[in-house]
Scaffold this active site. Structure first.
Site, mmCIF file in Angstrom:
data_model
loop_
_atom_site.group_PDB
_atom_site.id
_atom_site.type_symbol
_atom_site.label_atom_id
_atom_site.label_comp_id
_atom_site.label_asym_id
_atom_site.label_seq_id
_atom_site.Cartn_x
_atom_site.Cartn_y
_atom_site.Cartn_z
ATOM 1 C CD GLU A 200 50.169 -10.316 82.948
ATOM 2 O OE1 GLU A 200 50.893 -11.240 82.561
ATOM 3 O OE2 GLU A 200 48.962 -10.235 82.686
ATOM 4 C CG HIS A 235 38.919 -11.232 87.239
ATOM 5 N ND1 HIS A 235 39.207 -10.308 86.259
ATOM 6 C CD2 HIS A 235 38.978 -10.554 88.421
ATOM 7 C CE1 HIS A 235 39.448 -9.130 86.819
ATOM 8 N NE2 HIS A 235 39.301 -9.254 88.117
ATOM 9 N NE ARG A 292 42.693 -26.306 84.696
ATOM 10 C CZ ARG A 292 41.845 -25.438 84.172
ATOM 11 N NH1 ARG A 292 40.997 -25.838 83.251
ATOM 12 N NH2 ARG A 292 41.849 -24.168 84.530
#
Length: 666
Positions: A200, A235, A292
């Site tokens: 991306e 990240h 989740r």
């Protein structure tokens, strides 16, 4: 409602689920690996069953063993927590086939959203805006390289089946693509068993904003507002807060509606999080959906007065959602800080070791599901003092969550709580978190995912040497311990320093990183004179109880905690932690100088790539080999120009902390 559940996880989330289950009168079964035999989550559950060796793939990722334990213990449902098997559609299907309720979404929803590329295709059909990129199945390296060149750099590579920052690389230029792709795929296959990636456009200064959604089996679906998770390192999230600063009501509704639409599109049930990348101008793009409960769910609980684990249990048992959208409101502001065993000054390198001393701030009891307490503050942790942080799992020590009536109050409470947190035995990020929450950018809500990188100077300032007061605290602690150990009726053996015609003097030496402190101590009738350089001061011990001491220094009274760990004195005073290494001249007499020409493992791990050969010439900074530890890759680089004498390990070898990896000479 269930009467017994199995918790297929470990650490703080297993303890967190067990707490809600206990409050609801539900019995719990823990599973554990050999490394976790004495872990906190084992102790807090009603039953505990060993399922395998330390490696996750032989224990916590063994779906067959976990289901076998659930059947043997009579557990009616399995809560997967997060990580491990929580987003494994085959595990959810296996639970259903064995008549066990999976406390999570149906396998079909997990499968639909489990692949980042498939999820993006689904969202594209639903007209949800996407970041420009390639999300297809073609994984040929040359093809992906061409796509990255087309998208334009910087490009973000992400493991399609991943999460938690693993299998993710930012590539600044085309020449770096192939190496980054190989590394990304290695990490992805090791973490998720799938090396598929997507590419991306890497947005400049984006914010990471996620929406908490919840759906039941009766067709109801709501969003419990947003969390801002922009502050990240490698990240991975460091600080999370709710609501997102600067969020308008219109934008919140638009993102919430989009998240609910995404959940309904896949027939979602239970707790889920739809993650968006948001530009500074207010535009936003779908990133992924985590099927989740999230690590950062407590901030949502704080501002909504809910217990999301209770909601999970009720929905999994077939009940309707406890609240509808119109009944949900935001109360105040909450911030979560993740306390990790890591060294921020060394690239956030994970740390392992034993928690020899762990003192947490005094937490105000926050009753989940009740009214929001204006003084609310809680700590979610899966470890206790004396526990070991091992190389096998995530190095999180705790999550600390605070609430305030507004963001300013929440920030002040977080800063105060961090100042009270004490850890000895391994490196931690507490001091870094303290600087982060008070930094100009974070306190001013100037948020984006590059905040840490943009503010290196403020967040990683030059070390300030210990002042005379800190040195005096270490000295008094040392002398007091000697007094307690050695005092006798013989004045010549007394550590009071009595002498017939003169004052006793001693020379002590402490080191602090690269700094050496030479301290002169003169024994006085009711204390000591402590001198470092040209500065000196008179000190008297006023109170000592275990590690806590109070001293009178000049005209001040100073309270501190001083913890001795071997030859290290850890001084906690006025919100600051200083580690001083005491050099005992007798103990170190005759020690040889440290070896040179060695490159050693910073922690236990596995060699995943060897990038040099014997006799090869290398330049300073060249990558020599790559280790994998705590689910992340760490590159060992050349400290200076030189020649490789010998490579001592091969790909796949396990190494211990401190093991020599290569012989190297200038």
């Amino acid at each position: 409602m269930f009467t017994k559940i199995l918790i297929a996880n470990r650490g703080e989330i297993a303890c967190r689920v067990a707490a809600t289950a206990r409050r609801m009168g539900i019995k719990t079964v823990a599973v554990y690996s050999e490394a976790d035999a004495n872990a906190k989550h084992v102790a807090v559950c009603d039953e505990a069953v060993l399922i395998g060796p330390a490696a996750a793939k032989e224990s916590y990722l063994r779906a067959d063993k976990i289901i076998e334990v659930a059947l043997a213990t009579g557990a009616q449902a399995i809560h997967p927590g997060y990580g491990f098997l929580s987003e494994n559609s085959e595990f959810a299907e296996a639970c259903a086939k064995n008549g066990i309720a999976f406390i999570g979404p149906p396998a079909s929803a997990i499968e639909a959203m489990g692949s980042k590329s498939a999820a993006k295709s689904l969202m594209e059909k639903a007209n949800v805006p996407l970041v420009p990129g390639y999300h297809g199945d073609n994984q040929d390296a040359d093809f992906l390289h061409t796509e990255a060149d087309r998208i334009g750099y910087p490009v973000l590579l992400k493991a399609s089946a991943g999460g938690g920052g693993k299998g993710m690389r930012v590539i600044e230029k085309s020449a770096d693509f192939k190496d980054a792709l190989a590394s990304c795929k290695r990490e992805a296959i090791n973490s998720f068993g799938d090396d598929k990636v997507l590419a991306e456009k890497y947005l400049q200064r984006p914010r990471h904003i996620e929406i908490q959604v919840f759906a039941d089996t009766h067709g109801n679906c709501v969003y419990l507002f947003e969390r801002d998770c922009s502050v990240q390192r490698r990240h991975q999230k460091v600080l999370e807060e709710a609501p997102a600063p600067g969020m308008t009501a219109e934008r919140r509704a638009a993102m919430g509606d989009a998240a609910v639409a995404a959940a309904k599109a896949v027939g979602y049930v239970g707790a889920g999080t739809v993650e968006f990348i948001a530009n500074q101008d207010g535009s936003f793009y779908f990133m992924e959906m985590n099927t989740r409960l999230q690590v950062e769910h407590p901030v949502t609980e704080m501002i909504t007065g809910t217990d999301l684990v209770e909601w999970q249990l009720r929905v999994a048992a077939g009940e309707k959602l406890p609240l509808q959208q119109s009944e949900l409101q935001i109360h105040g502001h909450a911030i979560e800080a993740r306390v990790y065993a890591e060294n921020p000054e060394k690239g956030f390198l994970p740390s392992i070791g034993t928690l020899r001393h762990a003192r947490t701030p005094v937490a105000v009891n926050f009753e989940l599901g009740g009214a929001t307490d204006p003084a609310a503050f809680r700590i979610d942790s899966g470890v206790r003092e004396g526990d070991t942080i091992s190389p096998f799992y995530d190095p999180m020590i705790a999550k600390m969550i605070v609430w305030g009536k507004d963001r300013k109050e929440a920030l002040a409470r977080m800063a105060q709580a961090l100042a009270q947190y004490q850890i000895v035995g391994l490196s931690s990020n507490i001091a870094f978190l303290s600087r982060l929450v008070t930094s100009t950018a974070f306190s001013g809500a100037d948020l984006d995912t590059g905040l840490i990188e943009r503010n290196q100077a403020e967040l990683f300032p030059a070390q300030v040497a210990a002042n005379l007061t800190t040195l005096a605290l270490a000295v008094v602690s040392l002398l007091n311990s000697e007094k307690s150990a050695k005092d006798s009726n013989d004045p010549w053996q007394s550590s009071h320093g009595w002498r017939m015609n003169s004052l006793m003097q001693r020379s002590l030496q402490f080191t602090e990183e690269e700094q050496t402190h030479d301290v002169q101590v003169t024994y006085l009738a009711d204390g000591w004179q402590v001198q470092a350089g040209e500065s000196k001061v008179q000190v008297r011990l006023a109170l000592a109880h275990e590690n806590d001491i109070v001293i009178k220094i000049a005209n001040q009274t100073v309270a501190a905690t001083v913890v001795r760990d071997g030859e290290h004195f850890h001084v906690f005073s006025q919100g600051k932690h200083t580690a001083l290494h005491y050099i005992d001249a007798l103990a170190h007499a005759g020690e040889a100088e440290a070896e040179t020409g060695r490159l050693t493992a910073p922690m236990p791990g596995k060699i995943v790539a060897v990038l040099v050969n014997k006799a090869q010439e290398v330049k300073k900074g060249d990558a020599l080999l790559i280790m994998e530890a705590m689910k992340m890759e760490h590159t060992i680089s050349a400290p200076h120009d030189g020649v490789i004498d010998e490579v001592l390990y091969a790909i796949g070898d396990q190494v211990t902390e401190g093991a020599q990896l290569l012989a190297f000479q200038q």
